[in-house]
Design a protein around this motif. Structure first.
Motif, PDB file in Angstrom:
ATOM      1  N   MET A   1       0.841  -1.199   0.000  1.00  0.00           N
ATOM      2  CA  MET A   1       0.000   0.000   0.000  1.00  0.00           C
ATOM      3  C   MET A   1       0.876   1.249   0.000  1.00  0.00           C
ATOM      4  N   ASP A   2       0.527   2.215  -0.832  1.00  0.00           N
ATOM      5  CA  ASP A   2       1.301   3.443  -0.972  1.00  0.00           C
ATOM      6  C   ASP A   2       0.935   4.395   0.156  1.00  0.00           C
ATOM      7  N   LEU A   3       1.904   4.680   1.031  1.00  0.00           N
ATOM      8  CA  LEU A   3       1.651   5.586   2.130  1.00  0.00           C
ATOM      9  C   LEU A   3       2.383   6.907   1.976  1.00  0.00           C
ATOM     10  N   ASP A   4       3.022   7.155   0.786  1.00  0.00           N
ATOM     11  CA  ASP A   4       3.689   8.420   0.564  1.00  0.00           C
ATOM     12  C   ASP A   4       2.666   9.535   0.446  1.00  0.00           C
ATOM     13  N   GLY A   5       3.129  10.766   0.542  1.00  0.00           N
ATOM     14  CA  GLY A   5       2.239  11.908   0.409  1.00  0.00           C
ATOM     15  C   GLY A   5       1.532  11.906  -0.917  1.00  0.00           C
ATOM     16  N   GLY A   6       0.272  12.415  -0.922  1.00  0.00           N
ATOM     17  CA  GLY A   6      -0.530  12.360  -2.131  1.00  0.00           C
ATOM     18  C   GLY A   6       0.084  13.080  -3.300  1.00  0.00           C
ATOM     19  N   TRP A 132     -12.567   2.221  -7.555  1.00  0.00           N
ATOM     20  CA  TRP A 132     -13.507   2.567  -6.494  1.00  0.00           C
ATOM     21  C   TRP A 132     -12.873   2.451  -5.116  1.00  0.00           C
ATOM     22  N   SER A 133     -11.574   2.174  -5.073  1.00  0.00           N
ATOM     23  CA  SER A 133     -10.932   2.026  -3.775  1.00  0.00           C
ATOM     24  C   SER A 133      -9.448   2.316  -3.883  1.00  0.00           C
ATOM     25  N   LEU A 134      -8.844   2.595  -2.736  1.00  0.00           N
ATOM     26  CA  LEU A 134      -7.407   2.706  -2.589  1.00  0.00           C
ATOM     27  C   LEU A 134      -6.972   1.706  -1.533  1.00  0.00           C
ATOM     28  N   GLY A 135      -5.918   0.966  -1.797  1.00  0.00           N
ATOM     29  CA  GLY A 135      -5.446  -0.025  -0.842  1.00  0.00           C
ATOM     30  C   GLY A 135      -5.312  -1.377  -1.511  1.00  0.00           C
ATOM     31  N   GLU A 136      -4.280  -2.109  -1.155  1.00  0.00           N
ATOM     32  CA  GLU A 136      -3.999  -3.398  -1.776  1.00  0.00           C
ATOM     33  C   GLU A 136      -4.445  -4.575  -0.921  1.00  0.00           C
ATOM     34  N   CYS A 137      -5.061  -4.291   0.238  1.00  0.00           N
ATOM     35  CA  CYS A 137      -5.389  -5.375   1.164  1.00  0.00           C
ATOM     36  C   CYS A 137      -6.792  -5.933   0.965  1.00  0.00           C
ATOM     37  N   PHE A 138      -7.579  -5.355   0.045  1.00  0.00           N
ATOM     38  CA  PHE A 138      -8.926  -5.866  -0.216  1.00  0.00           C
ATOM     39  C   PHE A 138      -9.260  -5.622  -1.681  1.00  0.00           C
ATOM     40  N   ASP A 377     -18.628  12.287   2.882  1.00  0.00           N
ATOM     41  CA  ASP A 377     -18.037  12.706   1.603  1.00  0.00           C
ATOM     42  C   ASP A 377     -18.054  11.541   0.619  1.00  0.00           C
ATOM     43  N   ASN A 378     -18.973  10.591   0.815  1.00  0.00           N
ATOM     44  CA  ASN A 378     -19.161   9.426  -0.072  1.00  0.00           C
ATOM     45  C   ASN A 378     -17.975   8.461  -0.019  1.00  0.00           C
ATOM     46  N   SER A 379     -17.398   8.269   1.158  1.00  0.00           N
ATOM     47  CA  SER A 379     -16.257   7.368   1.269  1.00  0.00           C
ATOM     48  C   SER A 379     -16.329   6.552   2.547  1.00  0.00           C
ATOM     49  N   VAL A 380     -15.526   5.478   2.574  1.00  0.00           N
ATOM     50  CA  VAL A 380     -15.290   4.687   3.778  1.00  0.00           C
ATOM     51  C   VAL A 380     -13.793   4.665   4.031  1.00  0.00           C
ATOM     52  N   ARG A 381     -13.379   5.015   5.248  1.00  0.00           N
ATOM     53  CA  ARG A 381     -11.981   4.899   5.643  1.00  0.00           C
ATOM     54  C   ARG A 381     -11.785   3.597   6.405  1.00  0.00           C
ATOM     55  N   LEU A 382     -10.651   2.933   6.152  1.00  0.00           N
ATOM     56  CA  LEU A 382     -10.296   1.718   6.874  1.00  0.00           C
ATOM     57  C   LEU A 382      -9.027   2.001   7.670  1.00  0.00           C
ATOM     58  N   TYR A 383      -9.073   1.712   8.970  1.00  0.00           N
ATOM     59  CA  TYR A 383      -7.955   2.019   9.854  1.00  0.00           C
ATOM     60  C   TYR A 383      -7.497   0.778  10.608  1.00  0.00           C
ATOM     61  N   ASP A 384      -6.157   0.621  10.703  1.00  0.00           N
ATOM     62  CA  ASP A 384      -5.594  -0.336  11.642  1.00  0.00           C
ATOM     63  C   ASP A 384      -5.852   0.176  13.055  1.00  0.00           C
ATOM     64  N   PHE A 388      -4.858   3.747  14.458  1.00  0.00           N
ATOM     65  CA  PHE A 388      -5.609   4.610  13.553  1.00  0.00           C
ATOM     66  C   PHE A 388      -4.769   5.009  12.334  1.00  0.00           C
ATOM     67  N   SER A 389      -3.824   4.177  11.933  1.00  0.00           N
ATOM     68  CA  SER A 389      -3.101   4.420  10.683  1.00  0.00           C
ATOM     69  C   SER A 389      -3.961   3.928   9.526  1.00  0.00           C
ATOM     70  N   GLU A 390      -4.017   4.730   8.438  1.00  0.00           N
ATOM     71  CA  GLU A 390      -4.939   4.424   7.347  1.00  0.00           C
ATOM     72  C   GLU A 390      -4.508   3.179   6.586  1.00  0.00           C
ATOM     73  N   LYS A 391      -5.465   2.290   6.349  1.00  0.00           N
ATOM     74  CA  LYS A 391      -5.209   1.024   5.664  1.00  0.00           C
ATOM     75  C   LYS A 391      -5.776   1.014   4.255  1.00  0.00           C
ATOM     76  N   GLY A 392      -6.756   1.840   3.994  1.00  0.00           N
ATOM     77  CA  GLY A 392      -7.377   1.891   2.671  1.00  0.00           C
ATOM     78  C   GLY A 392      -8.566   2.824   2.678  1.00  0.00           C
ATOM     79  N   LYS A 393      -9.152   2.992   1.496  1.00  0.00           N
ATOM     80  CA  LYS A 393     -10.280   3.904   1.349  1.00  0.00           C
ATOM     81  C   LYS A 393     -11.189   3.387   0.235  1.00  0.00           C
ATOM     82  N   ILE A 394     -12.495   3.519   0.440  1.00  0.00           N
ATOM     83  CA  ILE A 394     -13.499   3.090  -0.534  1.00  0.00           C
ATOM     84  C   ILE A 394     -14.332   4.314  -0.916  1.00  0.00           C
TER      85      ILE A 394
END
Length: 431
Positions: A1-6, A132-138, A377-384, A388-394
């Motif tokens: 998963m890319d955690l670098d700055g946007g 439709w998502s960001l993150g490689e874990c799902f 904002d029409n999204s779902v955040r996924l956190y470890d 609370f580190s971001e794991k992905g976004k839908i």
């Protein structure tokens, strides 16, 4: 998963190098028309790429090698609660959000409207998301359409190969979990405010009534008593609880002799609609439009405590071992823990940029706890958790009002266009 700055991620995706020297032949400004996707000048005197993110001590800190502290691998959700892991201790403030100070802030992403319509010409060079998502874990398994308005409930009755969805379009739809086909539509004549299942029973909350179906016998019941919309339901201590528009929590108990649900109690205390309910630690917790959370004894059904730290509607509640998590339109997730006196106090507060609508928790493919929270904002955040580190976004076209956890690493999100089926990616074995 890319955690670098946007900014750096977008820049590198366009073929630039974050360490390359600026092009001195061009004005060091990003082309306004290129940003809008319609620059026709060649050569253009302005940049057709994002500027690299500034480097410095802050960047070095954000990209440090320290890994977020997580619970042990054997931690995971068991029913509504999480099994205790070895990293639980009495010093709760040292666990929740520990990585918050070093968390990388990601540039706001947006799904490409042309990609959604199937006619984006930029391909990999498009600066908007073609996913439709960001993150490689799902991964996304399926998107099922049919409802005409937002999906407000998703339920999977035990032992069945059907999934049910309820919507503000006043219908409940049944879906075959093997084929993804819609098996039937029930018109209710009122907006579905919530839907849950318990054993073979499917409960649907609509204005002024709770509909109950036994999915094994096809028995249908109508539980009267609610005043206004039924927004939330939960089962605890053999009682069905429903939060209603007038601020009352109604309870029914199933009578095996009459094969019916009979009124058992009416809990009053909230001054506005009750929109969230959860059961845990022998208590019922209720969240309301009056900005408060109330804790009720499941044995006496008396109010034990009122929590007033939220400043807007308490949209969702989640019980997790000795913790209670709450989210609100005030843009915060609060983590509560019981003190020695038994009262709850906030041990950590997580801030979001948008109002929060729903919370769900489940283990990922490595059995590590993950919190899913939908935002307006029409999204779902996924956190470890607990970092609370971001794991992905839908992402979705409209608000995601329903999230449900299924078997075998599946989970579901419902919005105004239908619902999506997701699955956690298989964990990569460690060498």
């Amino acid at each position: 998963m890319d955690l670098d700055g946007g900014n750096r991620r977008v820049f590198n995706r366009l073929g630039g190098s974050s360490t390359a020297a600026p092009d001195s032949s061009k004005n060091q400004k990003v082309c306004y028309h290129w940003r809008a996707g319609k620059c026709s000048r060649f050569p253009c005197p302005f940049l057709h790429r994002e500027l690299p993110h500034p480097s410095g001590p802050a960047a070095a800190t954000a990209n440090g090698s320290g890994a977020p502290k997580r619970f042990a691998d054997d931690s995971g959700f068991s029913g509504p609660a999480l099994r205790r892991g070895p990293n639980f201790n009495n010093n709760h403030n040292n666990s929740w959000g520990r990585m918050g100070a070093n968390k990388v802030v990601r540039k706001t992403e947006k799904v490409c409207n042309y990609w959604v319509q199937g006619n984006c010409n930029y391909g990999d060079k498009c600066r908007f998301l073609h996913s439709w998502s960001l993150g490689e874990c799902f991964t996304l398994l399926n998107h099922l359409d049919g409802h005409q308005k937002v999906v407000t409930g998703i339920a999977l009755p035990a032992g069945m190969d059907k999934l049910y969805t309820g919507s503000k379009d006043e219908t409940v739809r049944a879906w075959d979990t093997n084929t993804g086909q819609c098996m039937g539509v029930i018109n209710l004549g009122g907006e579905v405010g919530c839907m849950i299942s318990e054993g073979p029973w499917l409960f649907v909350g609509i204005p002024n009534v709770v509909k109950a179906w036994n999915t094994q016998t096809n028995q249908e019941l109508s539980l009267s008593g609610p005043v206004g919309q039924v927004y939330t339901m939960v089962v605890g201590n053999d009682l069905l609880f429903a939060g209603t528009q007038d601020g009352t929590i109604l309870a029914w108990k199933f009578n095996a002799v009459t094969n019916n649900f009979e009124p058992a109690a009416s809990l009053k205390g909230h001054t506005l609609a009750v929109v969230s309910l959860v059961v845990g630690a022998n208590r019922l917790y209720s969240g309301s439009m009056d900005h408060s959370i109330k804790a009720w004894s499941l044995e006496t059904l008396q109010c034990l405590q009122t929590l007033t730290e939220h400043t807007n509607v308490v949209m969702s509640l989640l019980c997790w071992e000795q913790f209670l998590l709450s989210c609100s339109l005030d843009q915060t997730i609060k983590v509560w823990v019981a003190t020695e006196s038994g009262n709850l106090e906030v041990t950590y507060s997580h801030k979001e940029e948008h109002g929060l609508l729903n919370l769900r928790g489940m283990p990922d493919s490595e059995s590590k706890p993950v919190l899913m929270c939908s935002c307006n904002d029409n999204s779902v955040r996924l956190y470890d958790l607990p970092s609370f580190s971001e794991k992905g976004k839908i992402f979705a076209k409209q608000e995601i009002r329903a999230i449900e956890v299924g078997p075998g690493g599946l989970f579901f999100t419902g919005d105004g266009t239908g619902f999506r089926v997701w699955k956690w990616a298989e964990a990569v074995p460690k060498p």
